[in-house]
Motif scaffolding. Structure first.
Motif, PDB file in Angstrom:
ATOM      1  N   HIS A  71       0.830  -1.210   0.000  1.00  0.00           N
ATOM      2  CA  HIS A  71       0.000   0.000   0.000  1.00  0.00           C
ATOM      3  C   HIS A  71       0.865   1.262   0.000  1.00  0.00           C
ATOM      4  O   HIS A  71       0.522   2.248  -0.646  1.00  0.00           O
ATOM      5  CB  HIS A  71      -0.961  -0.026   1.183  1.00  0.00           C
ATOM      6  CG  HIS A  71      -2.077  -1.013   0.995  1.00  0.00           C
ATOM      7  ND1 HIS A  71      -3.095  -1.182   1.885  1.00  0.00           N
ATOM      8  CD2 HIS A  71      -2.332  -1.881  -0.015  1.00  0.00           C
ATOM      9  CE1 HIS A  71      -3.923  -2.108   1.448  1.00  0.00           C
ATOM     10  NE2 HIS A  71      -3.470  -2.560   0.307  1.00  0.00           N
ATOM     11  N   VAL A  80      -2.839  -2.640  -4.282  1.00  0.00           N
ATOM     12  CA  VAL A  80      -3.892  -2.386  -3.286  1.00  0.00           C
ATOM     13  C   VAL A  80      -4.590  -3.693  -2.916  1.00  0.00           C
ATOM     14  O   VAL A  80      -4.724  -4.029  -1.732  1.00  0.00           O
ATOM     15  CB  VAL A  80      -4.940  -1.377  -3.818  1.00  0.00           C
ATOM     16  CG1 VAL A  80      -6.124  -1.281  -2.866  1.00  0.00           C
ATOM     17  CG2 VAL A  80      -4.307  -0.016  -4.026  1.00  0.00           C
ATOM     18  N   LEU A  81      -5.000  -4.454  -3.913  1.00  0.00           N
ATOM     19  CA  LEU A  81      -5.853  -5.616  -3.655  1.00  0.00           C
ATOM     20  C   LEU A  81      -5.089  -6.785  -3.046  1.00  0.00           C
ATOM     21  O   LEU A  81      -5.590  -7.470  -2.159  1.00  0.00           O
ATOM     22  CB  LEU A  81      -6.555  -6.044  -4.950  1.00  0.00           C
ATOM     23  CG  LEU A  81      -7.492  -4.980  -5.534  1.00  0.00           C
ATOM     24  CD1 LEU A  81      -8.058  -5.437  -6.868  1.00  0.00           C
ATOM     25  CD2 LEU A  81      -8.616  -4.657  -4.560  1.00  0.00           C
ATOM     26  N   VAL A  82      -3.863  -7.018  -3.518  1.00  0.00           N
ATOM     27  CA  VAL A  82      -3.080  -8.112  -2.919  1.00  0.00           C
ATOM     28  C   VAL A  82      -2.713  -7.742  -1.483  1.00  0.00           C
ATOM     29  O   VAL A  82      -2.704  -8.607  -0.597  1.00  0.00           O
ATOM     30  CB  VAL A  82      -1.848  -8.457  -3.776  1.00  0.00           C
ATOM     31  CG1 VAL A  82      -0.968  -9.493  -3.086  1.00  0.00           C
ATOM     32  CG2 VAL A  82      -2.289  -8.986  -5.143  1.00  0.00           C
ATOM     33  N   ASP A 116      -4.681  -6.067   0.466  1.00  0.00           N
ATOM     34  CA  ASP A 116      -5.913  -6.382   1.198  1.00  0.00           C
ATOM     35  C   ASP A 116      -6.039  -7.882   1.467  1.00  0.00           C
ATOM     36  O   ASP A 116      -6.460  -8.308   2.545  1.00  0.00           O
ATOM     37  CB  ASP A 116      -7.148  -5.909   0.411  1.00  0.00           C
ATOM     38  CG  ASP A 116      -7.261  -4.385   0.393  1.00  0.00           C
ATOM     39  OD1 ASP A 116      -6.522  -3.724   1.147  1.00  0.00           O
ATOM     40  OD2 ASP A 116      -8.098  -3.864  -0.372  1.00  0.00           O
ATOM     41  N   PHE A 117      -5.678  -8.668   0.462  1.00  0.00           N
ATOM     42  CA  PHE A 117      -5.736 -10.127   0.617  1.00  0.00           C
ATOM     43  C   PHE A 117      -4.807 -10.578   1.758  1.00  0.00           C
ATOM     44  O   PHE A 117      -5.190 -11.376   2.608  1.00  0.00           O
ATOM     45  CB  PHE A 117      -5.349 -10.825  -0.688  1.00  0.00           C
ATOM     46  CG  PHE A 117      -5.288 -12.322  -0.583  1.00  0.00           C
ATOM     47  CD1 PHE A 117      -6.440 -13.093  -0.649  1.00  0.00           C
ATOM     48  CD2 PHE A 117      -4.069 -12.974  -0.401  1.00  0.00           C
ATOM     49  CE1 PHE A 117      -6.381 -14.478  -0.532  1.00  0.00           C
ATOM     50  CE2 PHE A 117      -4.002 -14.356  -0.282  1.00  0.00           C
ATOM     51  CZ  PHE A 117      -5.161 -15.117  -0.354  1.00  0.00           C
ATOM     52  N   LEU A 162      -3.691  -8.866   4.272  1.00  0.00           N
ATOM     53  CA  LEU A 162      -4.247  -8.409   5.541  1.00  0.00           C
ATOM     54  C   LEU A 162      -5.354  -9.362   6.005  1.00  0.00           C
ATOM     55  O   LEU A 162      -5.424  -9.727   7.184  1.00  0.00           O
ATOM     56  CB  LEU A 162      -4.810  -7.000   5.348  1.00  0.00           C
ATOM     57  CG  LEU A 162      -4.689  -6.018   6.489  1.00  0.00           C
ATOM     58  CD1 LEU A 162      -3.274  -5.923   7.016  1.00  0.00           C
ATOM     59  CD2 LEU A 162      -5.157  -4.627   6.046  1.00  0.00           C
ATOM     60  N   GLY A 163      -6.196  -9.772   5.080  1.00  0.00           N
ATOM     61  CA  GLY A 163      -7.239 -10.746   5.402  1.00  0.00           C
ATOM     62  C   GLY A 163      -6.642 -12.059   5.896  1.00  0.00           C
ATOM     63  O   GLY A 163      -7.090 -12.626   6.897  1.00  0.00           O
ATOM     64  N   GLN A 164      -5.621 -12.538   5.200  1.00  0.00           N
ATOM     65  CA  GLN A 164      -4.960 -13.789   5.606  1.00  0.00           C
ATOM     66  C   GLN A 164      -4.318 -13.639   6.982  1.00  0.00           C
ATOM     67  O   GLN A 164      -4.309 -14.573   7.782  1.00  0.00           O
ATOM     68  CB  GLN A 164      -3.872 -14.181   4.590  1.00  0.00           C
ATOM     69  CG  GLN A 164      -4.396 -14.861   3.343  1.00  0.00           C
ATOM     70  CD  GLN A 164      -4.907 -16.275   3.616  1.00  0.00           C
ATOM     71  OE1 GLN A 164      -4.786 -16.801   4.715  1.00  0.00           O
ATOM     72  NE2 GLN A 164      -5.514 -16.875   2.612  1.00  0.00           N
ATOM     73  N   PHE A 169      -5.360 -11.807   9.442  1.00  0.00           N
ATOM     74  CA  PHE A 169      -6.408 -11.931  10.455  1.00  0.00           C
ATOM     75  C   PHE A 169      -6.922 -13.362  10.564  1.00  0.00           C
ATOM     76  O   PHE A 169      -7.201 -13.845  11.660  1.00  0.00           O
ATOM     77  CB  PHE A 169      -7.548 -10.938  10.182  1.00  0.00           C
ATOM     78  CG  PHE A 169      -7.210  -9.570  10.677  1.00  0.00           C
ATOM     79  CD1 PHE A 169      -7.271  -9.291  12.029  1.00  0.00           C
ATOM     80  CD2 PHE A 169      -6.776  -8.574   9.816  1.00  0.00           C
ATOM     81  CE1 PHE A 169      -6.927  -8.034  12.512  1.00  0.00           C
ATOM     82  CE2 PHE A 169      -6.427  -7.318  10.285  1.00  0.00           C
ATOM     83  CZ  PHE A 169      -6.503  -7.047  11.637  1.00  0.00           C
ATOM     84  N   LYS A 170      -7.006 -14.053   9.430  1.00  0.00           N
ATOM     85  CA  LYS A 170      -7.437 -15.464   9.486  1.00  0.00           C
ATOM     86  C   LYS A 170      -6.478 -16.283  10.362  1.00  0.00           C
ATOM     87  O   LYS A 170      -6.904 -17.106  11.163  1.00  0.00           O
ATOM     88  CB  LYS A 170      -7.451 -16.065   8.073  1.00  0.00           C
ATOM     89  CG  LYS A 170      -8.794 -15.960   7.367  1.00  0.00           C
ATOM     90  CD  LYS A 170      -8.723 -16.534   5.962  1.00  0.00           C
ATOM     91  CE  LYS A 170      -8.730 -18.041   5.940  1.00  0.00           C
ATOM     92  NZ  LYS A 170     -10.093 -18.598   6.026  1.00  0.00           N
ATOM     93  N   SER A 208      -5.006  -6.031  15.887  1.00  0.00           N
ATOM     94  CA  SER A 208      -5.977  -5.220  15.149  1.00  0.00           C
ATOM     95  C   SER A 208      -5.840  -3.748  15.541  1.00  0.00           C
ATOM     96  O   SER A 208      -6.006  -2.848  14.709  1.00  0.00           O
ATOM     97  CB  SER A 208      -7.411  -5.729  15.338  1.00  0.00           C
ATOM     98  OG  SER A 208      -7.787  -5.719  16.686  1.00  0.00           O
ATOM     99  N   ALA A 242      -3.069  -2.466  13.505  1.00  0.00           N
ATOM    100  CA  ALA A 242      -3.462  -2.175  12.116  1.00  0.00           C
ATOM    101  C   ALA A 242      -4.034  -0.759  12.009  1.00  0.00           C
ATOM    102  O   ALA A 242      -3.729  -0.016  11.067  1.00  0.00           O
ATOM    103  CB  ALA A 242      -4.482  -3.211  11.627  1.00  0.00           C
ATOM    104  N   CYS A 243      -4.855  -0.374  12.989  1.00  0.00           N
ATOM    105  CA  CYS A 243      -5.427   0.987  12.998  1.00  0.00           C
ATOM    106  C   CYS A 243      -4.339   2.035  13.199  1.00  0.00           C
ATOM    107  O   CYS A 243      -4.317   3.067  12.511  1.00  0.00           O
ATOM    108  CB  CYS A 243      -6.443   1.144  14.124  1.00  0.00           C
ATOM    109  SG  CYS A 243      -7.963   0.282  13.825  1.00  0.00           S
TER     110      CYS A 243
END
Lengths: 335, 335
Positions: free
Chosen positions: B94, B120-122, B124-125, B127-129, B131-132, B147, B150-151
């Motif tokens: 990012h 941008v999208l990878v 986001d991916f 970041l999702g992983q 958290f998973k 988390s 992250a903020c």
């Protein structure tokens, strides 16, 4: 004097859903406002530009309604609903950068006012806040569902990027894209409502299925509206998808049903980017000729029917009726 | 013949840390590889371009070392360390969009190869992983810490954006930026190691403080290197910060210590963007004249000392020594 029966004129609306969730939704809205707060002034500025810019807040309403459908009595649904809306808003901010959009929800896109940087970073902040709220609720199952959704959404968006400008995209490819980029969040929003209510697995699955199929229907209608809706109705410009070379179902259908000359036209416009107003109006002509818009709506109706049937195992009541009418409303937007 | 004592030549290194975490780090690397997998081919492509592009993987090593320091015997540290590295990688992706960078870790930046959209999208991916993986570990306290991080990271980046090109930025303003954008993730990476080990609050706090102060020192050295390091050492171009109008501590110091003519020069270059190679070389001259680079390293040394003292309450041992030497290594990079 003939009596006009309300039968045909009674347009489906979101009113029942809005009434059902009103008290909770007020708290969600207060939470959204509170959680965009930051000492860094640009964050609430950018976030509130988009958040106060309207949008129906359909996704958080779905979380609240599914919690109601599941007789949930706790407090967690408010924060989870706000988290769902933040995930959606973050996606919109990042999408604008990806699509290089000028408009969003009838306003100038945030990236036009504050730059791509701010859109990326404020999106990241909202995603972080979404996870913080989920952690506060404390359900690991809900955290699992929503963090998985975050991955799947990003995958769907990347898939769309790979499919972009590729007129060979099949209807199945396209469905995989919108399941990820749109329907997954609808599905997760609904599922967490049932999980909070500690409903049996089969009911959690039913809520998920309702959301997934409603999400697909919603996106298909959106795709059709992009070629036919008014700017006011859309909150974006008619023909944006066409100008950006986005392959949506109307195009997939018209391309496959067209002759060699028509396919050459689609390739020229969508892969080559030669798409002025005259081209757009020719495109709409081809979509109409091949019934591509009305068949896209037909497909949406199919997924809408599945969504409504997914609710069948729940007892009759206000929540079920409201969720069911929401499906009809989403499809009726096309008219 | 005089005997050369090894005393002065024994440069601090990461070797002790690398040895300490080696077996765990192999599993972290395998996890990183496995979790960038996706049916959407572009995701592992983009992610692995950056991930295999090297980088020291300092942050996940810190999680592992703090888990070792805390006598943690479980399995969760591997996934949390991988999650920390994913959060870092997402930030880099990012950042490249935000900074419009051309190079990253000595390679072309992903955005130059695949476009801003993919970055941008990878991101986001990933970041999702991240958290998973945290959800799979199942510690709500660790989820809360990461988390929140992250903020705070996003807030720090936005703060930097607001401060960008503003030569009036104070040293305190600047510290607030790097606490957020860099040091917070170091702090969180260390803290979760101690949380997993279920250490008393005071020890969790000590690990957090170690990470926070190490992170500040690390960033300050980086800022100095940007004006003095070789391209090979940096993995980016010398003078990138200057050309991008980024206000870092060397500039803050030189601007305040300079006369009116010098301040006008800094304003012209950093706020106006008139920064060619001649300007860069003049800038380096001013930084040297005002000892701004060496004093930035002095400041880094100060935070490094705090980091080492934060470890004082832990008993002597391999983990403590390795973490302590890591501080010296980070500062010695400046030479």
């Amino acid at each position: 004097m003939a009596v006009v029966l309300p039968f045909e004129t009674n347009e489906p609306s979101l009113d029942a859903l809005l009434r059902l969730v009103k008290p909770d939704m007020d708290r969600v809205n207060a939470t959204i406002l509170a959680r965009t707060g930051s000492d860094v002034a640009m964050i609430p500025e950018v976030a509130n530009h988009l958040i106060s810019g309207g949008g129906k807040r359909l996704r958080p309403m779905l979380t609240l309604a599914c919690a109601a459908l599941s007789d949930y009595r706790g407090e967690g649904h408010v924060k989870l609903a706000a988290a769902v809306e933040f995930m959606h808003t973050a996606t919109l901010l990042h999408d604008d950068v990806v699509d290089e959009s000028d408009m969003r929800r009838g306003k100038l896109a945030a990236r036009k006012l504050w730059g791509n940087e701010a859109s990326v970073l404020v999106g990241d902040f909202l995603l972080g806040q979404a996870f913080k709220m989920m952690v506060e609720v404390g359900s690991l199952t809900c955290l699992d569902i929503l963090s998985t959704a975050a991955c799947v959404i990003a995958e769907g968006e990347v898939m769309q990027l790979s499919a972009a400008k590729n007129t060979e995209t099949s209807e199945d490819d396209y469905l995989a894209v919108i399941r990820g980029k749109t329907a997954e969040l609808f599905a997760a929003a609904c599922e967490v409502g049932a999980v909070l209510g500690q409903r049996p697995k089969v009911e959690q699955g039913a809520c998920r299925s309702y959301g997934m199929n409603l999400g697909i229907a919603f996106q298909l209608v959106d795709d059709a509206l992009d070629y036919g809706g008014s700017q006011a109705k859309l909150g974006k410009n008619v023909g944006d998808d066409f100008r950006e070379g986005k392959i949506t179902l109307p195009v997939v259908l018209a391309f496959r049903r067209g002759d060699a000359e028509e396919r050459a036209f689609w390739k020229r416009c969508l892969e080559g980017g030669a798409s002025d107003d005259a081209a757009l109006s020719h495109a709409v002509g081809l979509l109409t000729k091949h019934r591509a818009l009305s068949d896209t709506i037909e497909r949406a109706r199919h997924y809408g029917a599945i969504a409504k049937d997914a609710l069948a195992l729940f007892p009759a009541g206000g929540a079920k009726d409201a969720l069911s009418e929401a499906v009809d409303f989403c499809i009726s937007r096309a008219h």
